[in-house]
Design a protein around this motif. Structure first.
Motif, PDB file in Angstrom:
ATOM      1  N   PRO A 111       3.189   5.996   9.125  1.00 43.34           N
ATOM      2  CA  PRO A 111       3.321   6.591   7.797  1.00 43.34           C
ATOM      3  C   PRO A 111       4.434   5.917   7.002  1.00 43.34           C
ATOM      4  O   PRO A 111       5.305   5.249   7.567  1.00 43.34           O
ATOM      5  N   ALA A 112       4.413   6.129   5.696  1.00 47.56           N
ATOM      6  CA  ALA A 112       5.417   5.521   4.813  1.00 47.56           C
ATOM      7  C   ALA A 112       6.635   6.412   4.615  1.00 47.56           C
ATOM      8  O   ALA A 112       7.486   6.118   3.766  1.00 47.56           O
ATOM      9  N   ALA A 186       8.048   4.936   1.312  1.00 45.45           N
ATOM     10  CA  ALA A 186       8.770   3.677   1.159  1.00 45.45           C
ATOM     11  C   ALA A 186       8.214   2.823   0.032  1.00 45.45           C
ATOM     12  O   ALA A 186       8.950   2.322  -0.819  1.00 45.45           O
ATOM     13  N   TYR A 187       6.872   2.667   0.014  1.00 44.36           N
ATOM     14  CA  TYR A 187       6.283   1.765  -0.971  1.00 44.36           C
ATOM     15  C   TYR A 187       6.264   2.348  -2.388  1.00 44.36           C
ATOM     16  O   TYR A 187       5.902   1.660  -3.335  1.00 44.36           O
ATOM     17  N   SER A 188       6.668   3.607  -2.524  1.00 42.24           N
ATOM     18  CA  SER A 188       6.811   4.188  -3.865  1.00 42.24           C
ATOM     19  C   SER A 188       8.270   4.160  -4.308  1.00 42.24           C
ATOM     20  O   SER A 188       8.606   3.593  -5.353  1.00 42.24           O
ATOM     21  N   LEU A 279       0.645  -3.206   3.749  1.00 42.53           N
ATOM     22  CA  LEU A 279      -0.143  -3.896   4.771  1.00 42.53           C
ATOM     23  C   LEU A 279       0.695  -4.140   6.016  1.00 42.53           C
ATOM     24  O   LEU A 279       0.245  -3.919   7.142  1.00 42.53           O
ATOM     25  N   LYS A 280       1.929  -4.564   5.814  1.00 40.54           N
ATOM     26  CA  LYS A 280       2.820  -4.885   6.942  1.00 40.54           C
ATOM     27  C   LYS A 280       3.311  -3.632   7.665  1.00 40.54           C
ATOM     28  O   LYS A 280       3.306  -3.568   8.892  1.00 40.54           O
ATOM     29  N   ASP A 281       3.712  -2.624   6.895  1.00 42.48           N
ATOM     30  CA  ASP A 281       4.364  -1.449   7.489  1.00 42.48           C
ATOM     31  C   ASP A 281       3.401  -0.344   7.890  1.00 42.48           C
ATOM     32  O   ASP A 281       3.715   0.451   8.786  1.00 42.48           O
ATOM     33  N   ASN A 282       2.257  -0.261   7.225  1.00 43.81           N
ATOM     34  CA  ASN A 282       1.380   0.904   7.413  1.00 43.81           C
ATOM     35  C   ASN A 282      -0.010   0.563   7.925  1.00 43.81           C
ATOM     36  O   ASN A 282      -0.475   1.159   8.887  1.00 43.81           O
TER      37      ASN A 282
END
Length: 338
Positions: A111-112, A186-188, A279-282
């Motif tokens: 998850p992010a 994270a990505y937000s 793509l890398k983290d999730n």
């Protein structure tokens, strides 16, 4: 005359044949968790490249109300399929035991959920949050995991002041120094901070999955009645989505174009970076590279359910992994590796 009639019949048959595929398409409304951003590229790639159509599906993609609230839409059948948080699904099913919504494909292996801060606050490890002010919207999906994060990292939460902040002011308050850290995806939050003029080197992202959380993230979930009536459609949607993710991972620069066509006011550079981060983290984690995308590890899911029980008191028996996830609609593992 007969020749003309024959030609007319042939022409009519040809016309009817050309219409059959269109009429045979199964309509599927798909709900995202949020807006049309970089993270949604794989679905639009699958749509633009005809992967859904090749599976006999007429797919419509809509934005969503968040990774939690949208589950009710799938349960009600407003959307036959959606992209939402599997941890929230455990709580939803406990509160709605008559709603047999299940996940059919794990999309975010990790998850992010994150703690985001700036360099000057010197928050480098979880224990550094002690003595600090944490800005956290009450309904935030990342903040929902706070008790797990505290337990796994032996944080004295009595030394952390929680400031209930609204989503629109979360990153501005961090940028202005009104809070020391925030919870968020994270990505937000990362890119929201960049847009506030904070230098990349000064933004610190602490992924909760790097600090004790074994939780999974967002998954494809289906309405049980729709799945029962249309199992081939569900399996086809999963196959097409996997192709969209694989293409996005292979060429994110091309994939982001599918998002920009639908969100012309977005910043392409930021959305591309957001896609690459997710793509890398999730999406494509080391576990996914080794085992293929879409499946779960039952032992990890059982441990994740135990962690959910730290933040939520189940009214009924704790769910089993099979209550939340089924692999029945996944293609063979060799088709899920890339």
């Amino acid at each position: 005359m007969f020749r003309k009639l024959g030609l007319s019949v042939v022409a009519g048959a040809t016309l009817m044949a050309s219409l059959v595929p269109a009429s045979a398409q199964t309509a599927m409304k798909f709900a995202l968790d949020w807006k049309f951003e970089g993270t949604s590229a794989p679905y639009f790639v699958a749509l633009d490249k005809g992967y859904y159509k090749a599976e006999g599906l007429d797919v419509t993609i809509d934005s969503g109300p968040g990774s939690v609230a949208g589950i009710a839409r799938v349960a009600a059948g407003t959307y036959p399929i959606g992209f939402f948080d599997i941890n929230s699904l455990a709580r939803f099913r406990d509160q709605n035991p008559d709603k047999d919504v299940k996940s059919v494909m794990m999309v975010y292996d990790r998850p992010a959920f994150a703690i985001v801060s700036v360099a000057k606050t010197n928050i480098n490890v979880p224990k550094d949050l002690e003595g600090k002010v944490l800005g956290a919207p009450a309904p935030d999906g990342a903040f929902a995991q706070w008790k797990i994060f505290v337990k796994e990292n032996k944080i004295d939460d009595s030394k952390v002041k929680i400031e209930n902040v609204g989503f629109p002011v979360r990153e501005p308050m961090l940028a202005e120094g009104k809070v020391d850290a925030i919870t968020g995806f994270a990505y937000s939050s990362y890119f929201n901070m960049l847009s506030r003029g904070i230098a990349e080197k000064d933004i610190k992202v602490m992924l909760m999955s790097d600090h004790g959380l074994v939780l999974y993230g967002n998954a494809l979930m289906v309405n049980p009645e729709f799945a029962k009536a249309n199992p081939k459609a569900v399996a086809g949607f999963v196959r097409a989505t996997i192709k969209g993710i694989a293409d996005s991972d292979k060429d994110p620069e091309a994939a982001i174009k599918s998002v920009m066509k639908r969100n012309e006011t977005a910043d392409e550079k930021i959305e591309l970076a957001r896609l690459k981060m997710s793509l890398k983290d999730n999406f494509v984690t080391p576990w996914v590279k080794a085992n293929g995308i879409g499946a779960i590890d039952d032992k990890r899911m059982a441990d994740a359910i135990d962690q959910i029980a730290i933040t939520y008191e189940f009214k009924n028996a704790k769910p089993k992994p099979s209550d939340l996830f089924t692999a029945d609609y996944l293609p063979p593992v060799e088709q899920r590796k890339f």
